[in-house]
Design a protein around this motif. Structure first.
Motif, PDB file in Angstrom:
ATOM      1  N   PHE A  69       4.517  10.230   3.123  1.00 18.35           N
ATOM      2  CA  PHE A  69       3.568   9.132   3.004  1.00 18.35           C
ATOM      3  C   PHE A  69       4.220   7.856   3.501  1.00 18.35           C
ATOM      4  O   PHE A  69       5.427   7.828   3.777  1.00 18.35           O
ATOM      5  CB  PHE A  69       3.076   8.976   1.559  1.00 18.35           C
ATOM      6  N   GLU A  70       3.420   6.812   3.649  1.00 20.95           N
ATOM      7  CA  GLU A  70       3.917   5.541   4.147  1.00 20.95           C
ATOM      8  C   GLU A  70       3.729   4.447   3.099  1.00 20.95           C
ATOM      9  O   GLU A  70       2.723   4.432   2.379  1.00 20.95           O
ATOM     10  CB  GLU A  70       3.193   5.121   5.438  1.00 20.95           C
ATOM     11  N   ILE A  71       4.710   3.558   3.037  1.00 19.61           N
ATOM     12  CA  ILE A  71       4.610   2.344   2.230  1.00 19.61           C
ATOM     13  C   ILE A  71       4.424   1.193   3.214  1.00 19.61           C
ATOM     14  O   ILE A  71       5.250   0.980   4.094  1.00 19.61           O
ATOM     15  CB  ILE A  71       5.872   2.129   1.386  1.00 19.61           C
ATOM     16  N   VAL A  72       3.319   0.479   3.068  1.00 16.86           N
ATOM     17  CA  VAL A  72       2.985  -0.600   4.005  1.00 16.86           C
ATOM     18  C   VAL A  72       2.911  -1.915   3.238  1.00 16.86           C
ATOM     19  O   VAL A  72       2.162  -2.034   2.261  1.00 16.86           O
ATOM     20  CB  VAL A  72       1.649  -0.332   4.728  1.00 16.86           C
ATOM     21  N   CYS A 103       0.836  -1.200   0.000  1.00 22.32           N
ATOM     22  CA  CYS A 103       0.000   0.000   0.000  1.00 22.32           C
ATOM     23  C   CYS A 103       0.872   1.252   0.000  1.00 22.32           C
ATOM     24  O   CYS A 103       1.900   1.300   0.685  1.00 22.32           O
ATOM     25  CB  CYS A 103      -0.888   0.042   1.246  1.00 22.32           C
ATOM     26  N   ILE A 104       0.456   2.249  -0.767  1.00 23.31           N
ATOM     27  CA  ILE A 104       1.047   3.582  -0.650  1.00 23.31           C
ATOM     28  C   ILE A 104      -0.017   4.465  -0.005  1.00 23.31           C
ATOM     29  O   ILE A 104      -1.127   4.590  -0.516  1.00 23.31           O
ATOM     30  CB  ILE A 104       1.525   4.117  -2.012  1.00 23.31           C
ATOM     31  N   CYS A 105       0.327   5.032   1.132  1.00 23.16           N
ATOM     32  CA  CYS A 105      -0.684   5.608   2.018  1.00 23.16           C
ATOM     33  C   CYS A 105      -0.449   7.089   2.279  1.00 23.16           C
ATOM     34  O   CYS A 105       0.598   7.471   2.817  1.00 23.16           O
ATOM     35  CB  CYS A 105      -0.683   4.881   3.360  1.00 23.16           C
ATOM     36  N   ASN A 106      -1.436   7.890   1.935  1.00 23.45           N
ATOM     37  CA  ASN A 106      -1.436   9.291   2.339  1.00 23.45           C
ATOM     38  C   ASN A 106      -2.294   9.470   3.583  1.00 23.45           C
ATOM     39  O   ASN A 106      -2.422  10.584   4.077  1.00 23.45           O
ATOM     40  CB  ASN A 106      -1.975  10.174   1.201  1.00 23.45           C
ATOM     41  N   ALA A 107      -2.878   8.372   4.053  1.00 23.28           N
ATOM     42  CA  ALA A 107      -3.776   8.431   5.202  1.00 23.28           C
ATOM     43  C   ALA A 107      -3.689   7.121   5.963  1.00 23.28           C
ATOM     44  O   ALA A 107      -2.751   6.339   5.769  1.00 23.28           O
ATOM     45  CB  ALA A 107      -5.201   8.728   4.727  1.00 23.28           C
TER      46      ALA A 107
END
Length: 299
Positions: free
Chosen positions: A215-218, A191-195
């Motif tokens: 942002f976060e990479i999960v 996932c690439i996450c802005n939230a």
């Protein structure tokens, strides 16, 4: 005040006409000049720009889901015109993140009354495709593809494709290059996450903040029965998130590489299959109308 309501007529399978009737009555009662722009699926951006230049609204409302907000964010990025959310999509993920009222007419009242405007970040993939909430490859992207091709909308349709894909899920290798490091891993979803949360309320990313410039990479390593139970419970209590089955890294840009092409979805729209893609954040790209309920506002 001039208010432009940008409406996606098909989002969430919800009839928007009753809301628009009430919205017009509310605006007319308070002397708010208002217009409605309905998306058609073709040449919408250019048509919207014409309305923005001629009507010159003070505020714009995104009436739909995350896709509608994303459409507006792309058009309005780096503009001084602020946008607010009227949640009428399938899942309304960003509205949930930002504590927007679930009742559309109440959300409209908040949008009209609020003088609080924050800076909302935007993700861009390969300098071409945008994401304002969450994007991913793996099992969820395949679910979204099935959902997108179905004429029915709503969470029951999403659940149908979730059950179908769950029986076929397999892990795949990937490489993530960011923060001057290289991470090699294998998982069923990246996932690439802005939230932080999907529209279902299930959190995927405890560190997410759509207004912080990163942002976060999960990476989700596996999905099993206990994970699904914990995912359901985590929508009520985030302590149930099982960190043993996921890895997260925070950055402002990254390159993601796969050994075989993987399907990518961004904010509920299937983009296509990629062997690799670059992603970076545009900090404060969009002016967001919000309220003090927003947990991400700087206090």
């Amino acid at each position: 005040m001039k208010l432009l309501l940008v409406v996606n007529p098909v989002s969430g399978g919800v009839d928007k006409d009753p809301f628009l009737k009430d919205a017009k009555a509310l605006c007319d009662n308070y002397g708010i000049e208002n217009q409605v722009f309905k998306t058609k699926g073709t040449d919408d951006a250019e048509a919207l720009k014409v309305i923005l230049n001629t009507f010159k609204p003070d505020k714009v409302a995104a009436v739909g889901g995350d896709g509608t907000l994303l459409f507006l964010a792309i058009v309005l990025q780096h503009s001084s015109i602020p946008v607010g959310i009227i949640p009428m999509g399938s899942a309304n993920g960003m509205a949930t993140e930002l504590e927007v009222s679930k009742q559309p007419i109440e959300a409209l009242k908040e949008l009209i009354m609020s003088e609080i405007v924050g800076d909302l970040d935007l993700l861009v993939v390969n300098n071409e495709h945008y994401c304002i909430h969450l994007g991913d490859v793996g099992i969820n992207a395949k679910i979204v593809k099935g959902y997108e091709n179905d004429h029915k909308r709503g969470m029951s349709t999403y659940a149908k494709y979730f059950i179908d894909e769950l029986g076929k899920v397999t892990a795949f290798p990937m490489t993530v290059e960011c923060n001057e490091k290289t991470y090699d891993a294998e998982g069923v979803m990246l996932c690439i996450c802005n939230a932080r949360k999907y529209g279902t309320g299930i959190p995927i990313n405890l560190e997410g903040n759509p207004m912080d410039g990163v942002f976060e990479i999960v990476l989700i390593k596996e999905i099993n029965g206990s994970m699904l139970i914990n995912a359901g419970l985590s929508s009520f209590n985030e302590n149930f998130i099982n960190s043993q089955h996921q890895t997260s890294v925070q950055t402002n840009q990254a390159k993601i590489i796969f050994k075989t092409p993987q399907l990518l979805q961004l904010d509920g729209e299937v983009i296509g299959e990629f062997l690799s893609f670059d992603v970076r954040i545009i900090k404060g790209a969009v002016k967001l109308i919000t309220t003090q309920k927003n947990p991400y506002l700087e206090r």
